[in-house]
Design a protein around this motif. Structure first.
Motif, PDB file in Angstrom:
ATOM      1  N   VAL A   1     -28.817  24.181  59.810  1.00  0.00           N
ATOM      2  CA  VAL A   1     -27.804  23.666  60.744  1.00  0.00           C
ATOM      3  C   VAL A   1     -27.194  24.805  61.548  1.00  0.00           C
ATOM      4  O   VAL A   1     -26.998  24.705  62.767  1.00  0.00           O
ATOM      5  CB  VAL A   1     -26.710  22.891  59.976  1.00  0.00           C
ATOM      6  N   ALA A   2     -26.882  25.914  60.871  1.00  0.00           N
ATOM      7  CA  ALA A   2     -26.295  27.058  61.558  1.00  0.00           C
ATOM      8  C   ALA A   2     -27.244  27.618  62.603  1.00  0.00           C
ATOM      9  O   ALA A   2     -26.835  27.966  63.722  1.00  0.00           O
ATOM     10  CB  ALA A   2     -25.917  28.137  60.540  1.00  0.00           C
ATOM     11  N   ASP A   3     -28.527  27.687  62.264  1.00  0.00           N
ATOM     12  CA  ASP A   3     -29.513  28.176  63.229  1.00  0.00           C
ATOM     13  C   ASP A   3     -29.625  27.237  64.426  1.00  0.00           C
ATOM     14  O   ASP A   3     -29.771  27.681  65.578  1.00  0.00           O
ATOM     15  CB  ASP A   3     -30.876  28.329  62.549  1.00  0.00           C
ATOM     16  N   ALA A   4     -29.566  25.930  64.159  1.00  0.00           N
ATOM     17  CA  ALA A   4     -29.651  24.957  65.256  1.00  0.00           C
ATOM     18  C   ALA A   4     -28.437  25.069  66.172  1.00  0.00           C
ATOM     19  O   ALA A   4     -28.562  25.013  67.413  1.00  0.00           O
ATOM     20  CB  ALA A   4     -29.766  23.543  64.683  1.00  0.00           C
ATOM     21  N   ASN A   5     -27.249  25.232  65.583  1.00  0.00           N
ATOM     22  CA  ASN A   5     -26.047  25.402  66.400  1.00  0.00           C
ATOM     23  C   ASN A   5     -26.091  26.694  67.204  1.00  0.00           C
ATOM     24  O   ASN A   5     -25.681  26.748  68.368  1.00  0.00           O
ATOM     25  CB  ASN A   5     -24.805  25.391  65.510  1.00  0.00           C
TER      26      ASN A   5
END
Length: 421
Positions: free
Chosen positions: A382-386
């Motif tokens: 999720v952090a990478d996607a954000n």
């Protein structure tokens, strides 16, 4: 087109929206550099009048009073009339008229003054376009920063929601404290990015307000990318015909040739007319109080120590310089058009890829969010996607700005930006 309107805060109704056309109009009316250029043009427009003044008649009047120590008078033989040659209080008046009849050196000077006025007008037009180009650049930059604020606000909301959700999961014992700290760190970075975006926007808006001499109490709307002529349009030909700097270089060459002609004309003789009328309370030997005289004068300078020959060589060198400057201006215009066209095509390709990447990043972030809520994806995913979404948003806004600026540069290099109809 980057559409973030549904994801942003509503602009306060108390803040007026300044459009690009309004900004350009404000610059035309209030920009101090344009006003200074117009003032210089008004000064230059007097050159023809000054040149003609040397060919127009000159009229001068004068008066004098003299107190003499003694009076002188005499009588003609056989008469009793006394003629006063020098009275105690002597009054005199004079009116004089001078007119150049044949003045070859003035003929090219009058023509050159008109050319100099053309050069000044073209230079002023070039300054006007350059300043309005800077205003348009500043507007697009400030509007892009405003869009960056909206993107940063949206991403901050996403990270706040992620932090809140992670906090709940941590309290429930389904995620580790590391995941919570990562969510808090992402939220803090998003807040910092928003502060930077707001500061950049305030700085850009201040620069724009200085250019248009208007308080920065306004918001902006991001205009579409300026339209440019298609590839089949001969922009080089238009640049050589419509750019004021190229036209000014050509007229400077005409001016240099005219000044050299002026040196040649200085070898010719000149003829002038003069008329004088005098009146005095001293009658003199004529027995009359007034007198007049008309005269023609001719002057032909045969040798002036070689000054004209020096001037002729100097002006010939200036003609050679102006010829080179004219060719250089045309060469630069051709190069600028070709380079600007390549930069614009490259910017368009980059913008298309950036918008495609933004669409993919948004979809990836949405799917990752759904997977995380379903317990399938990890918080790192999720952090990478954000992070990818943030980078894509900023990159898309940046590429849109670069495409708009490239389009403006292409229009300017072709002489089409802010051209007077």
């Amino acid at each position: 087109m980057i559409a973030l309107l549904a994801l942003t805060l509503t602009v306060s109704a108390a803040t007026p929206v300044l459009t690009l056309d309004e900004a350009l109009q404000a610059a035309r009316e209030h920009n101090l550099d344009i006003q200074a250029a117009r003032a210089r043009l008004q000064q230059a427009q007097l050159l023809s009048n000054r040149a003609w003044a040397a060919y127009l008649p000159t009229v001068a009047v004068g008066a004098a009073y003299t107190r003499n120590s003694a009076e002188a008078a005499f009588s003609l033989p056989g008469t009793t009339t006394s003629i006063v040659i020098q009275p105690y209080n002597q009054l005199a008046g004079q009116a004089e008229l001078r007119q150049a009849l044949i003045a070859p050196s003035l003929w090219p000077a009058i023509r050159n003054a008109g050319i100099a006025e053309d050069v000044a007008e073209l230079s002023t037009e070039s300054v006007r376009r350059d300043i309005l180009f800077v205003v348009a650049q500043a507007y697009f930059a400030a509007a892009s920063f405003q869009e960056a604020i909206r993107a940063a606000e949206y991403l901050l909301e996403v990270n706040k929601a992620r932090e809140s959700d992670t906090q709940k999961r941590f309290d429930a014992g389904t995620v580790t404290r590391v995941a919570l700290l990562r969510a808090q760190l992402d939220r803090a970075r998003a807040e910092q990015d928003l502060v930077r975006a707001r500061n950049a926007y305030a700085s850009a808006k201040l620069a724009l307000s200085t250019l248009i001499q208007r308080p920065p109490e306004f918001s902006l709307e991001l205009p579409p990318v300026p339209e440019v002529p298609s590839n089949d349009v001969d922009l080089v030909k238009q640049a050589l015909e419509q750019r004021p700097d190229v036209a000014a270089a050509r007229r400077n060459l005409d001016l240099a040739v005219g000044r050299r002609q002026g040196v040649w004309f200085s070898y010719a003789p000149s003829v002038g007319f003069s008329g004088v009328y005098r009146i005095s309370n001293a009658t003199g030997f004529t027995g009359k109080n007034d007198s007049w005289a008309l005269g023609l004068s001719a002057q032909w300078v045969l040798w002036d120590g070689g000054l004209r020959e020096i001037n002729l060589r100097e002006e010939s060198a200036r003609v050679a310089e102006a010829t080179a400057q004219s060719k250089l201006a045309e060469s630069r215009a051709t190069e600028e058009v070709s380079r600007s066209r390549l930069d614009y095509e490259n910017a368009r390709a980059n913008l298309a890829k950036a918008e495609e990447a933004l669409g993919l990043a948004r979809e990836t972030q949405r799917l990752t969010e759904i997977s995380f809520k379903a317990g399938v994806a990890t918080y790192l995913e999720v952090a990478d996607a954000n992070s990818s979404l943030t980078s894509s948003e900023v990159n898309a806004i940046s590429e849109r700005l670069q495409t708009s600026l490239a389009a403006l540069r292409l229009l300017r290099s072709a002489g089409l930006f802010e051209a007077k109809q």
